[in-house]
Write a protein that holds these residues in place. Structure first.
Motif, short mmCIF file in Angstrom:
data_model
loop_
_atom_site.label_atom_id
_atom_site.label_comp_id
_atom_site.label_asym_id
_atom_site.label_seq_id
_atom_site.Cartn_x
_atom_site.Cartn_y
_atom_site.Cartn_z
N THR A 161 7.83 4.22 9.36
CA THR A 161 7.30 2.85 9.37
C THR A 161 6.71 2.48 10.73
O THR A 161 6.87 1.37 11.22
N GLY A 162 6.02 3.44 11.35
CA GLY A 162 5.39 3.19 12.63
C GLY A 162 4.07 2.46 12.50
O GLY A 162 3.72 1.91 11.45
N GLY A 163 3.29 2.51 13.59
CA GLY A 163 2.05 1.75 13.66
C GLY A 163 1.03 2.12 12.60
O GLY A 163 0.35 1.24 12.05
N ILE A 164 0.90 3.41 12.28
CA ILE A 164 -0.11 3.83 11.32
C ILE A 164 0.23 3.32 9.92
O ILE A 164 -0.66 3.00 9.13
N ALA A 165 1.53 3.21 9.61
CA ALA A 165 1.93 2.65 8.32
C ALA A 165 1.55 1.17 8.25
O ALA A 165 1.05 0.70 7.22
N HIS A 166 1.79 0.46 9.35
CA HIS A 166 1.49 -0.98 9.40
C HIS A 166 -0.01 -1.23 9.39
O HIS A 166 -0.50 -2.17 8.73
N ASP A 167 -0.77 -0.42 10.13
CA ASP A 167 -2.20 -0.70 10.33
C ASP A 167 -3.09 -0.13 9.25
O ASP A 167 -4.21 -0.63 9.06
N ALA A 168 -2.64 0.91 8.53
CA ALA A 168 -3.55 1.59 7.62
C ALA A 168 -2.96 1.87 6.24
O ALA A 168 -3.55 1.47 5.23
N HIS A 169 -1.81 2.54 6.17
CA HIS A 169 -1.26 2.90 4.86
C HIS A 169 -1.04 1.67 3.98
O HIS A 169 -1.59 1.57 2.88
N LEU A 170 -0.21 0.76 4.46
CA LEU A 170 0.17 -0.37 3.62
C LEU A 170 -0.98 -1.35 3.39
O LEU A 170 -1.13 -1.86 2.25
N PRO A 171 -1.83 -1.65 4.37
CA PRO A 171 -3.00 -2.49 4.05
C PRO A 171 -3.91 -1.87 2.99
O PRO A 171 -4.44 -2.58 2.13
N ALA A 172 -4.07 -0.54 3.03
CA ALA A 172 -4.90 0.12 2.01
C ALA A 172 -4.28 0.00 0.62
O ALA A 172 -4.96 -0.33 -0.35
N TYR A 173 -2.98 0.25 0.54
CA TYR A 173 -2.32 0.20 -0.77
C TYR A 173 -2.32 -1.24 -1.31
O TYR A 173 -2.49 -1.46 -2.51
N ARG A 174 -2.11 -2.20 -0.42
CA ARG A 174 -2.15 -3.60 -0.85
C ARG A 174 -3.53 -3.96 -1.38
O ARG A 174 -3.66 -4.63 -2.42
N LYS A 175 -4.57 -3.49 -0.70
CA LYS A 175 -5.94 -3.80 -1.09
C LYS A 175 -6.26 -3.28 -2.49
O LYS A 175 -7.03 -3.88 -3.23
N ALA A 176 -5.65 -2.13 -2.85
CA ALA A 176 -5.93 -1.50 -4.14
C ALA A 176 -4.85 -1.76 -5.17
O ALA A 176 -4.89 -1.19 -6.27
N ASP A 177 -3.88 -2.61 -4.84
CA ASP A 177 -2.77 -2.91 -5.75
C ASP A 177 -1.98 -1.68 -6.14
O ASP A 177 -1.47 -1.58 -7.28
N LEU A 178 -1.85 -0.71 -5.23
CA LEU A 178 -0.96 0.42 -5.48
C LEU A 178 0.46 -0.02 -5.15
O LEU A 178 0.73 -0.54 -4.06
N PRO A 179 1.41 0.17 -6.05
CA PRO A 179 2.76 -0.37 -5.84
C PRO A 179 3.56 0.44 -4.82
O PRO A 179 3.63 1.67 -4.91
N VAL A 180 4.13 -0.23 -3.85
CA VAL A 180 5.03 0.40 -2.88
C VAL A 180 6.45 -0.06 -3.22
O VAL A 180 6.78 -1.25 -3.10
N TYR A 181 7.27 0.88 -3.64
CA TYR A 181 8.61 0.55 -4.12
C TYR A 181 9.59 0.35 -2.97
O TYR A 181 10.44 -0.54 -3.02
N GLY A 182 9.48 1.20 -1.93
CA GLY A 182 10.45 1.08 -0.85
C GLY A 182 10.02 1.85 0.38
O GLY A 182 9.04 2.60 0.35
N VAL A 183 10.77 1.65 1.47
CA VAL A 183 10.48 2.32 2.73
C VAL A 183 11.76 2.88 3.31
O VAL A 183 12.87 2.39 3.03
N ARG A 239 1.56 5.36 -9.77
CA ARG A 239 3.00 5.53 -9.64
C ARG A 239 3.49 4.78 -8.40
O ARG A 239 2.73 4.58 -7.44
N PRO A 240 4.73 4.37 -8.38
CA PRO A 240 5.26 3.71 -7.19
C PRO A 240 5.29 4.67 -6.00
O PRO A 240 5.43 5.88 -6.17
N ILE A 241 5.17 4.11 -4.83
CA ILE A 241 5.13 4.87 -3.58
C ILE A 241 6.38 4.56 -2.77
O ILE A 241 6.78 3.39 -2.66
N VAL A 242 6.97 5.58 -2.21
CA VAL A 242 8.03 5.41 -1.22
C VAL A 242 7.49 5.89 0.11
O VAL A 242 7.05 7.04 0.24
N LEU A 243 7.47 5.01 1.09
CA LEU A 243 6.94 5.30 2.41
C LEU A 243 8.07 5.77 3.32
O LEU A 243 9.08 5.07 3.48
N ILE A 244 7.90 6.94 3.90
CA ILE A 244 8.89 7.50 4.83
C ILE A 244 8.26 7.50 6.23
O ILE A 244 7.33 8.26 6.50
#
Length: 350
Positions: free
Chosen positions: A23-45, A16-21
């Motif tokens: 956008t600090g350092g942990i989102a940049h360093d871990a959440h989004l790189p992980a989702y990108r690596k697994a092709d999990l769709p991020v719809y918005g922030v 399912r698409p993900i909405v990230l609430i």
């Protein structure tokens, strides 16, 4: 140990698409790189700091930056809340009833806050988990699988040992907090120990600050009370700033038939880190290194999101860090702080 040990959580069949609430350092360093690596769709922030939100969205090719939390809450998505714990309750109350939500750890800063978050989730019929991601890391999933197979025999020892220099200046938001080390850092280890060995019956603990540090507590000793023969200890020092040679970040497990050692490489020269490592030995054999298929950051951040999505879709029958389970980790943290205030048993003087 002939069959490969499990090192990753299965992905949802239809992500399912993900909405990230947040956008600090942990989102940049871990959440989004992980989702990108697994092709999990991020719809918005969404972030109250709209400039920061737009910068993160641009960096990761995310098409939507929501102007308000109310707008973000209208999305048909799984909500990944990477905001400070003091904001969790208000965010949950703004999200739809029945929503699937992943909350950044900790689950509030104390047990009262954790209880309020748990109650809000239940009242709103939400499916919510807490991002206690260390237990989902490749090294810890493999270690859990090793234990489940009985490769170590009866578990006798769990020891967590940290003796290193943590760059606390990267976390200035922790300065005003009356509680720091256990609730923000050692909580990872307490949660992982619970995942490996279940709940202890009690704790002994002490936590101290450090001369010149603005933080409340950064050095901790914890002894978890399990039935014999299991002995569990944590010795945590974030101020060993005396060169790399004797710095350490490790989990040691020993059983009647074998032992395992985990190197938490991320914490050595954080945030760059060194490689994580897992070593296992059977009695009478030599130590063998298990090749790992990823690192704590970012790979562990896939597990909580995949488990949440699979649980919501019916693919998984158990949500490992559901708020009810996460509350038990928070209860253990609270017990540690209570134990740290309690007097030690006096030594007889006559």
């Amino acid at each position: 140990m002939t069959a490969p040990l499990r090192q990753a959580w299965d992905h949802p069949a239809q992500p399912r698409p993900i909405v990230l609430i947040g956008t600090g350092g942990i989102a940049h360093d871990a959440h989004l790189p992980a989702y990108r690596k697994a092709d999990l769709p991020v719809y918005g922030v969404y972030d109250p700091d709209q400039d920061r939100a737009r910068a993160l969205a641009d960096a990761f090719g995310i098409g939507t930056v929501f102007p308000t939390l109310a707008d973000a809450a209208k999305a048909d998505a799984v909500f990944d809340v990477a905001a400070p714990p003091v904001a969790h309750l208000a965010i949950l109350e703004a999200l739809p009833r029945g929503a699937s939500v992943l909350l950044q750890k900790p689950m509030g800063l104390d047990l009262d806050a954790a209880r309020a978050i748990r109650n809000a989730v239940h009242a709103r019929g939400q499916t919510a988990a807490v991002n206690f991601q260390l237990r989902y890391s490749p090294m810890m999933l493999a270690l859990a699988d090793c234990l489940a197979r009985g490769d170590l025999g009866t578990l006798l020892e769990i020891e967590v040992h940290l003796n290193l220099a943590t760059p606390w200046h990267l976390f200035p938001h922790l300065i005003p907090n009356p509680r720091v080390e256990i609730v923000s850092h050692s909580i990872h280890y307490l949660d992982t120990i619970r995942a490996l060995a279940g709940n202890p019956s009690g704790v002994f603990a002490r936590s101290f600050g450090y001369p010149g540090s603005p933080l409340a507590d950064t050095r901790t000793t914890i002894l978890l009370d399990y039935p014999a023969p299991l002995r569990v200890t944590l010795s945590i020092n974030h101020h060993h700033d005396f060169a790399r040679q004797f710095q350490d970040a490790s989990f040691r497990l020993e059983g009647t038939e074998g032992a395992a050692l985990v190197k938490l490489g991320l914490l050595l020269d954080y945030p760059v880190g060194e490689p994580d490592e897992l070593w296992i030995v059977r009695r009478g054999s030599e130590w063998q290194q298990v090749p790992l298929q990823g690192r704590w950051f970012p790979d562990a951040f896939l597990g909580p999101m995949c488990n949440l999505q699979r649980f919501a879709s019916g693919e998984d029958t158990h949500l490992a860090t559901h708020v009810d389970d996460a509350w038990q980790t928070m209860a253990l943290v609270e017990a540690c702080y209570a134990a740290a205030r309690a007097s030690a048993f006096p030594i007889p003087q006559d």
